[in-house]
Motif scaffolding. Structure first.
Motif, PDB file in Angstrom:
ATOM      1  N   LEU A   1       0.868  -1.169   0.000  1.00 17.45           N
ATOM      2  CA  LEU A   1       0.000   0.000   0.000  1.00 17.45           C
ATOM      3  C   LEU A   1       0.901   1.213   0.000  1.00 17.45           C
ATOM      4  CD1 LEU A   1      -2.695  -0.815   2.723  1.00 17.45           C
ATOM      5  CD2 LEU A   1      -2.951  -0.913   0.247  1.00 17.45           C
ATOM      6  N   CYS A   2       0.580   2.209  -0.815  1.00 18.73           N
ATOM      7  CA  CYS A   2       1.400   3.413  -0.913  1.00 18.73           C
ATOM      8  C   CYS A   2       0.511   4.643  -0.775  1.00 18.73           C
ATOM      9  CB  CYS A   2       2.117   3.480  -2.253  1.00 18.73           C
ATOM     10  SG  CYS A   2       3.206   2.084  -2.565  1.00 18.73           S
TER      11      CYS A   2
ATOM     12  N   GLU B   1      -4.236   1.137   9.244  1.00 20.13           N
ATOM     13  CA  GLU B   1      -5.621   0.694   9.472  1.00 20.13           C
ATOM     14  C   GLU B   1      -6.146  -0.083   8.267  1.00 20.13           C
ATOM     15  OE1 GLU B   1      -7.926   4.206  10.269  1.00 20.13           O
ATOM     16  OE2 GLU B   1      -7.128   4.422  12.307  1.00 20.13           O
ATOM     17  N   ILE B   2      -5.894   0.426   7.065  1.00 23.22           N
ATOM     18  CA  ILE B   2      -6.340  -0.265   5.841  1.00 23.22           C
ATOM     19  C   ILE B   2      -5.660  -1.628   5.734  1.00 23.22           C
ATOM     20  CG2 ILE B   2      -6.280  -0.211   3.317  1.00 23.22           C
ATOM     21  CD1 ILE B   2      -6.583   2.886   3.567  1.00 23.22           C
ATOM     22  N   ALA B   3      -4.372  -1.701   6.050  1.00 22.68           N
ATOM     23  CA  ALA B   3      -3.655  -2.983   5.995  1.00 22.68           C
ATOM     24  C   ALA B   3      -4.306  -3.989   6.943  1.00 22.68           C
ATOM     25  CB  ALA B   3      -2.186  -2.785   6.351  1.00 22.68           C
ATOM     26  N   ARG B   4      -4.661  -3.540   8.136  1.00 18.04           N
ATOM     27  CA  ARG B   4      -5.278  -4.442   9.118  1.00 18.04           C
ATOM     28  C   ARG B   4      -6.698  -4.832   8.713  1.00 18.04           C
ATOM     29  NH1 ARG B   4      -3.201  -0.233  12.788  1.00 18.04           N
ATOM     30  NH2 ARG B   4      -1.112  -0.899  13.378  1.00 18.04           N
TER      31      ARG B   4
ATOM     32  N   TYR C   1      -6.774  -6.097   4.541  1.00 14.60           N
ATOM     33  CA  TYR C   1      -5.860  -7.174   4.155  1.00 14.60           C
ATOM     34  C   TYR C   1      -5.583  -8.156   5.291  1.00 14.60           C
ATOM     35  CZ  TYR C   1      -5.023  -4.500  -0.069  1.00 14.60           C
ATOM     36  OH  TYR C   1      -5.193  -3.831  -1.255  1.00 14.60           O
ATOM     37  N   GLY C   2      -6.070  -7.841   6.505  1.00 13.15           N
ATOM     38  CA  GLY C   2      -5.888  -8.740   7.640  1.00 13.15           C
ATOM     39  C   GLY C   2      -4.446  -8.984   8.013  1.00 13.15           C
TER      40      GLY C   2
ATOM     41  N   LEU D   1       4.047  -3.243   3.363  1.00  7.93           N
ATOM     42  CA  LEU D   1       3.832  -4.544   2.729  1.00  7.93           C
ATOM     43  C   LEU D   1       2.553  -5.156   3.272  1.00  7.93           C
ATOM     44  CD1 LEU D   1       5.047  -6.924   1.006  1.00  7.93           C
ATOM     45  CD2 LEU D   1       6.043  -7.752   3.146  1.00  7.93           C
ATOM     46  N   VAL D   2       1.646  -5.558   2.367  1.00  2.00           N
ATOM     47  CA  VAL D   2       0.417  -6.214   2.805  1.00  2.00           C
ATOM     48  C   VAL D   2       0.331  -7.670   2.350  1.00  2.00           C
ATOM     49  CG1 VAL D   2      -0.945  -4.115   3.091  1.00  2.00           C
ATOM     50  CG2 VAL D   2      -0.918  -5.250   0.865  1.00  2.00           C
TER      51      VAL D   2
END
Length: 127
Positions: A73-74, A91-94, A97-98, A123-124
């Motif tokens: 994610l960038c 937050e978006i990664a969690r 993308y879990g 890194l996701v």
């Protein structure tokens, strides 16, 4: 990438002679084996920040950090909103993308004389 053993955050002084700092960390006999990209960044892992330089050419060496290939994610941001943008990207990664990103990369994007912005990368999903 080659991490700095002394520099944690960008300043006018250390960005002015950025690449020479990394060449100075090397033994004189090794310097001609390295080529660094003219790009500055901050690598954050386990609560520690280090400035880094991207190596375009280098000998096999154990003290280099190789970032894994994968989906990142960038997000572009300024110095003023960097913390809020980083918080939102994490937050978006969690949530989407879990995953809990193992590190954060902040590329320093020179945007004018004596001024810079950032691109945050997390890194996701590793390939």
């Amino acid at each position: 990438m080659k991490s700095s053993n002394m520099l944690e955050y960008p300043t006018l002084e250390n960005l002015w002679s950025y690449l020479s700092h990394f060449y100075d960390q090397l033994d004189e006999t090794e310097r001609d084996q390295f080529i660094f990209e003219d790009l500055a960044g901050i690598y954050q892992k386990n609560g520690r920040s280090q400035l880094f330089a991207t190596c375009l050419q280098y000998p096999e060496q154990s003290d280099l950090t190789v970032l894994p290939a994968g989906i990142y994610l960038c997000a572009d941001c300024t110095g003023q909103n960097k913390e809020q943008v980083l918080k939102r990207v994490l937050e978006i990664a969690r949530e989407d993308y879990g995953t809990e990103p193992p590190f954060v990369v902040e590329l320093i994007v020179i945007s004018g004389i004596l001024h810079w912005n950032y691109q945050i990368q997390v890194l996701v999903k590793e390939d």
